[in-house]
Design a protein around this motif. Structure first.
Motif, PDB file in Angstrom:
ATOM      1  N   SER A 175       0.958  -1.220  -0.055  1.00  0.00           N
ATOM      2  CA  SER A 175       0.008  -0.019   0.167  1.00  0.00           C
ATOM      3  C   SER A 175       0.777   1.302   0.005  1.00  0.00           C
ATOM      4  N   ARG A 176       2.091   1.033   0.170  1.00  0.00           N
ATOM      5  CA  ARG A 176       2.995   2.267   0.154  1.00  0.00           C
ATOM      6  C   ARG A 176       3.599   2.613  -1.322  1.00  0.00           C
ATOM      7  N   CYS A 177       3.014   1.536  -2.266  1.00  0.00           N
ATOM      8  CA  CYS A 177       3.503   1.750  -3.533  1.00  0.00           C
ATOM      9  C   CYS A 177       3.355   3.253  -4.136  1.00  0.00           C
ATOM     10  N   LYS A 178       4.492   3.622  -4.962  1.00  0.00           N
ATOM     11  CA  LYS A 178       4.213   4.992  -5.623  1.00  0.00           C
ATOM     12  C   LYS A 178       3.877   5.137  -6.830  1.00  0.00           C
ATOM     13  N   GLN A 179       3.399   3.827  -7.416  1.00  0.00           N
ATOM     14  CA  GLN A 179       2.967   3.971  -8.702  1.00  0.00           C
ATOM     15  C   GLN A 179       1.744   4.574  -8.929  1.00  0.00           C
ATOM     16  N   GLN A 180       1.471   5.570  -9.850  1.00  0.00           N
ATOM     17  CA  GLN A 180       0.371   6.523 -10.081  1.00  0.00           C
ATOM     18  C   GLN A 180      -0.808   5.668 -10.037  1.00  0.00           C
TER      19      GLN A 180
ATOM     20  N   SER B  29      -0.568   8.450   9.044  1.00  0.00           N
ATOM     21  CA  SER B  29       0.576   7.972   8.627  1.00  0.00           C
ATOM     22  C   SER B  29       0.866   8.603   7.475  1.00  0.00           C
ATOM     23  N   THR B  30       2.184   8.793   7.315  1.00  0.00           N
ATOM     24  CA  THR B  30       2.374   9.545   6.005  1.00  0.00           C
ATOM     25  C   THR B  30       2.915   8.641   4.826  1.00  0.00           C
ATOM     26  N   HIS B  31       3.025   7.346   5.008  1.00  0.00           N
ATOM     27  CA  HIS B  31       3.288   6.419   3.994  1.00  0.00           C
ATOM     28  C   HIS B  31       2.477   6.091   3.078  1.00  0.00           C
ATOM     29  N   TYR B  32       1.248   6.441   2.991  1.00  0.00           N
ATOM     30  CA  TYR B  32      -0.002   6.106   2.249  1.00  0.00           C
ATOM     31  C   TYR B  32      -0.362   7.025   1.169  1.00  0.00           C
ATOM     32  N   PRO B  33      -0.429   6.562   0.059  1.00  0.00           N
ATOM     33  CA  PRO B  33      -1.083   7.617  -0.924  1.00  0.00           C
ATOM     34  C   PRO B  33      -2.454   8.146  -0.796  1.00  0.00           C
ATOM     35  N   TRP B  34      -2.597   9.365  -1.466  1.00  0.00           N
ATOM     36  CA  TRP B  34      -4.049  10.024  -1.329  1.00  0.00           C
ATOM     37  C   TRP B  34      -5.184   8.931  -1.553  1.00  0.00           C
ATOM     38  N   VAL B  35      -5.239   8.307  -2.719  1.00  0.00           N
ATOM     39  CA  VAL B  35      -6.289   7.279  -3.055  1.00  0.00           C
ATOM     40  C   VAL B  35      -6.684   6.397  -1.802  1.00  0.00           C
ATOM     41  N   ILE B  36      -5.673   6.028  -1.180  1.00  0.00           N
ATOM     42  CA  ILE B  36      -5.904   4.920   0.067  1.00  0.00           C
ATOM     43  C   ILE B  36      -6.531   5.851   0.969  1.00  0.00           C
ATOM     44  N   LYS B  37      -5.882   6.849   1.390  1.00  0.00           N
ATOM     45  CA  LYS B  37      -6.359   7.830   2.613  1.00  0.00           C
ATOM     46  C   LYS B  37      -7.845   8.267   2.407  1.00  0.00           C
ATOM     47  N   SER B  38      -7.911   8.586   1.224  1.00  0.00           N
ATOM     48  CA  SER B  38      -9.366   9.071   0.639  1.00  0.00           C
ATOM     49  C   SER B  38     -10.317   8.201   1.014  1.00  0.00           C
ATOM     50  N   HIS B  39     -10.125   6.901   0.569  1.00  0.00           N
ATOM     51  CA  HIS B  39     -11.092   5.718   0.685  1.00  0.00           C
ATOM     52  C   HIS B  39     -11.192   5.390   2.178  1.00  0.00           C
ATOM     53  N   GLY B  40     -10.104   5.444   2.912  1.00  0.00           N
ATOM     54  CA  GLY B  40     -10.076   5.349   4.256  1.00  0.00           C
ATOM     55  C   GLY B  40     -11.066   6.159   5.054  1.00  0.00           C
ATOM     56  N   LEU B  41     -11.286   7.325   4.557  1.00  0.00           N
ATOM     57  CA  LEU B  41     -11.968   8.398   5.353  1.00  0.00           C
ATOM     58  C   LEU B  41     -13.169   8.066   4.908  1.00  0.00           C
ATOM     59  N   ASP B  42     -13.579   7.716   3.864  1.00  0.00           N
ATOM     60  CA  ASP B  42     -15.153   7.341   3.407  1.00  0.00           C
ATOM     61  C   ASP B  42     -15.535   5.990   4.335  1.00  0.00           C
ATOM     62  N   LEU B  43     -14.570   5.304   4.580  1.00  0.00           N
ATOM     63  CA  LEU B  43     -14.837   4.089   5.363  1.00  0.00           C
ATOM     64  C   LEU B  43     -15.260   4.728   6.930  1.00  0.00           C
ATOM     65  N   LEU B  44     -14.236   5.543   7.202  1.00  0.00           N
ATOM     66  CA  LEU B  44     -14.316   6.167   8.797  1.00  0.00           C
ATOM     67  C   LEU B  44     -15.997   6.691   8.761  1.00  0.00           C
ATOM     68  N   LEU B  45     -16.131   7.390   7.843  1.00  0.00           N
ATOM     69  CA  LEU B  45     -17.621   8.161   7.834  1.00  0.00           C
ATOM     70  C   LEU B  45     -18.729   7.166   7.792  1.00  0.00           C
ATOM     71  N   THR B  46     -18.591   6.052   7.023  1.00  0.00           N
ATOM     72  CA  THR B  46     -19.322   4.967   6.972  1.00  0.00           C
ATOM     73  C   THR B  46     -19.749   4.163   7.995  1.00  0.00           C
TER      74      THR B  46
ATOM     75  N   VAL C  62      -3.429  17.233   2.116  1.00  0.00           N
ATOM     76  CA  VAL C  62      -3.175  18.156   0.993  1.00  0.00           C
ATOM     77  C   VAL C  62      -1.933  19.282   1.509  1.00  0.00           C
ATOM     78  N   LYS C  63      -1.988  19.675   2.583  1.00  0.00           N
ATOM     79  CA  LYS C  63      -0.949  20.588   2.821  1.00  0.00           C
ATOM     80  C   LYS C  63       0.418  19.737   2.755  1.00  0.00           C
ATOM     81  N   ASP C  64       0.492  18.786   3.303  1.00  0.00           N
ATOM     82  CA  ASP C  64       1.744  17.817   2.980  1.00  0.00           C
ATOM     83  C   ASP C  64       2.343  17.883   1.527  1.00  0.00           C
ATOM     84  N   GLU C  65       1.093  17.435   0.755  1.00  0.00           N
ATOM     85  CA  GLU C  65       1.462  17.425  -0.706  1.00  0.00           C
ATOM     86  C   GLU C  65       1.810  18.744  -1.295  1.00  0.00           C
ATOM     87  N   VAL C  66       1.325  19.807  -1.054  1.00  0.00           N
ATOM     88  CA  VAL C  66       1.826  21.028  -1.047  1.00  0.00           C
ATOM     89  C   VAL C  66       3.201  21.694  -0.816  1.00  0.00           C
ATOM     90  N   SER C  67       3.492  21.205   0.325  1.00  0.00           N
ATOM     91  CA  SER C  67       4.846  21.469   1.102  1.00  0.00           C
ATOM     92  C   SER C  67       5.833  20.595   0.287  1.00  0.00           C
TER      93      SER C  67
END
Length: 577
Positions: free
Chosen positions: A265-270, A377-394, A430-435
């Motif tokens: 899940s840390r894979c940096k593949q686009q 964690s700072t290790h995982y890409p946006w797409v995984i965290k985004s779905h993780g947040l959706d799961l959190l709200l679910t 997103v602030k991390d990405e921008v930094s």
């Protein structure tokens, strides 16, 4: 690193002899040019030594090894891997070795001696020279098929424990594949052998994966696949065992799969879903084989149970290798939530587990607590965290959240609390990405526009950043944000916008993220409506003079400063349209 063994074999004595040689003089073979002719001479001398019985010091096998090591060192140091002539010479040398091994007249003791010496240099040459992969793989496969499995397991683990600077990923892929093959050949003491093998494998995975960028492409996915083969081999071992030993090995296997899911899940593949989804699916099937359920993954209880089945006193080093197992449990659920194939495999089980968690106060908070490992964690890409947040709200929405605090029921505010939490986490992400973009811009500021061209533009995070800023500065329910109550959220949003505006001001005209229409919307609909509100609250607070008013004024000072800076940047940009 030694593998479990009940007796000292000739292989082990040979290893001791070889180690004593390493501490002494180097073979003369290292001083001569590594050519096929020299290698044939060394192999002939080896054969003669074993025929006459004069092979006690291991020097004949060492001479063969020295020639291959010299060839590998030359290719590594001088970039000979790109030289077709040099690559052809190395391929011919490896074919000489394979022909010697597979000859009907080969002596088994000679083969055993070479297996001790040649795995590392052969694997290194296979990694360095593209044309040598197949023949290198064939040589190591021959050793695995024709030598003692426990000895080969030890030899391969030693080779894995020797990280390389050049083309290391390819080297390890080759060795992982052979480790998987030799594991299924082990006939006894399976659990002990696996406990020694997995730390070596996971040390490599932990070291190599963070260093792999998008440019590594397919090879890093090949490493995930090779590590999966090891898991499949252990699963075959589990099927052969019964009773308590089977349970212990299954626990080790489940933690190994969870650790792999966390690393994958840390894979940096686009396109991480298409690149890694099939690997995660196979690890999910292993978890099912080991008795894991989605309810146990959501709450973390299955991880705790598996860990408890491993002796903590004897296996402290092993357990340390599974440090991301709890992350892996969380991520296994998130992958099921976001990947169609894994979701199809799970069927109705995840939905049932979510329903169970939502209806149970304790389990719901367990699941929320587990989710924080990935979301923070700072290790995982946006797409995984985004779905993780959706799961959190679910999990949070539709739940009966009942917390009694001074006899006040706050269950009705539960979903709002978690919605706010999601906004806060997204802003930080997103602030991390921008930094990171700012640091990259600082490094590349002197480069030409041509060097900056290529890749997706605007970058993917840009639209996410604007969506988040708009969510705070122009709430969907209408009107400007509520100040001073939402002062911290407004300050975060303004800072994020300021970062994006600064980045955009550093680019060339052809590499601007903001278009004229978007920029005017930001200025007129997000920023300007805030100015009179902030100024009005500040004026009222100054007139009031109370402690509360002073606190409000202090909290809004940074909001006012960043707001005015954003307005200045926006006005500068609009002058250029």
């Amino acid at each position: 690193m030694g593998l479990v063994s009940t007796e000292a074999t000739p292989h082990h004595h040979a290893r001791l002899r070889r180690r004593s040689m390493d501490a002494g003089d180097t073979s003369a073979a290292a001083a001569v040019a590594p050519t096929p002719a020299r290698l044939r001479e060394a192999l002939a001398a080896l054969s003669k030594a074993f025929e006459s019985g004069d092979c006690s010091d291991g020097s004949a096998a060492a001479a063969v090894s020295d020639l291959l090591n010299a060839a590998a060192d030359a290719a590594d140091a001088e970039a000979d891997a790109e030289d077709e002539a040099a690559a052809g010479v190395v391929e011919e040398m490896l074919r000489e070795v394979h022909a010697f091994l597979s000859s009907p007249s080969s002596n088994q003791l000679a083969i055993d001696a070479l297996s001790l010496e040649l795995v590392k240099p052969v694997a290194k040459l296979g990694a360095l020279m593209r044309n040598c992969w197949d023949i290198a793989n064939a040589i190591i496969e021959f050793f695995v098929s024709n030598c003692n499995p426990r000895d080969m397991l030890s030899i391969l683990c030693e080779a894995v424990d020797a990280p390389l600077a050049s083309n290391g990923s390819v080297y390890f892929v080759l060795l992982f594949k052979e480790l998987a093959k030799v594991l299924v050949l082990i006939q006894r003491r399976h659990t002990e052998q696996v406990k020694v093998t997995l730390p070596a494998v996971l040390r490599v995975m932990n070291a190599v994966i963070p260093e792999c960028d998008e440019e590594h492409g397919k090879i890093i996915v090949d490493m995930y696949d090779a590590a999966l083969r090891i898991g499949n081999a252990i699963q075959e071992m589990c099927k052969k065992m019964v009773n308590q030993k089977n349970e212990e090995l299954c626990s080790v296997l489940s933690l190994y799969s969870l650790q792999n899911i966390a690393l994958v899940s840390r894979c940096k593949q686009q396109h991480i879903l298409s690149a890694c989804g099939s690997v995660v699916l196979q690890h999910s099937k292993i978890l099912t084989f080991c008795g894991f359920t989605y309810l146990g993954l959501l709450t973390g209880n299955d991880v705790t149970s598996a860990t408890d089945k491993i002796s903590k006193d004897e296996d402290a080093d092993l357990l340390e290798c599974f440090s991301f197992a709890m992350n892996g449990a969380n991520l296994a659920v998130i992958w099921t939530y976001m990947d169609d194939e894994i979701s199809k495999y799970a069927g109705a089980e995840l939905e049932s587990a979510l329903k169970d968690v939502k209806g149970n106060h304790t389990r719901m908070w367990q699941a929320i607590n587990i989710l924080r490992y990935v979301l923070s964690s700072t290790h995982y890409p946006w797409v995984i965290k985004s779905h993780g947040l959706d799961l959190l709200l679910t999990i949070a929405n539709e739940s009966r959240i009942e917390e009694i605090n001074d006899h006040v029921d706050v269950s009705s505010s539960g979903p709002q609390i978690f919605a706010t939490l999601k906004t806060a986490i997204l802003l930080d992400l997103v602030k991390d990405e921008v930094s990171r973009e700012i640091r990259r811009a600082d490094q590349d500021i002197v480069e030409s526009d041509q060097l900056q061209d290529g890749g997706e533009w605007p970058p993917p995070w840009f639209s996410h950043a604007l969506e988040l800023v708009e969510l705070i500065l122009k709430p969907p329910e209408g009107g400007p944000p509520c100040l001073p109550d939402h002062g911290e959220q407004v300050l975060s949003a303004l800072n994020l916008l300021r970062f994006v505006l600064i980045i955009d001001s550093r680019g060339s005209r052809s590499r601007k993220m903001f278009g004229e229409e978007t920029m005017r919307k930001v200025y007129s609909e997000w920023l300007m409506p805030l100015r009179p509100i902030v100024a009005g609250i500040q004026s009222e607070s100054e007139e009031d003079g109370s402690d509360v008013a002073n606190h409000i004024m202090c909290s809004l000072n940074p909001v006012q400063l960043v707001l005015y800076r954003c307005i200045e940047l926006a006005e500068e940009k609009m002058k250029g349209f």
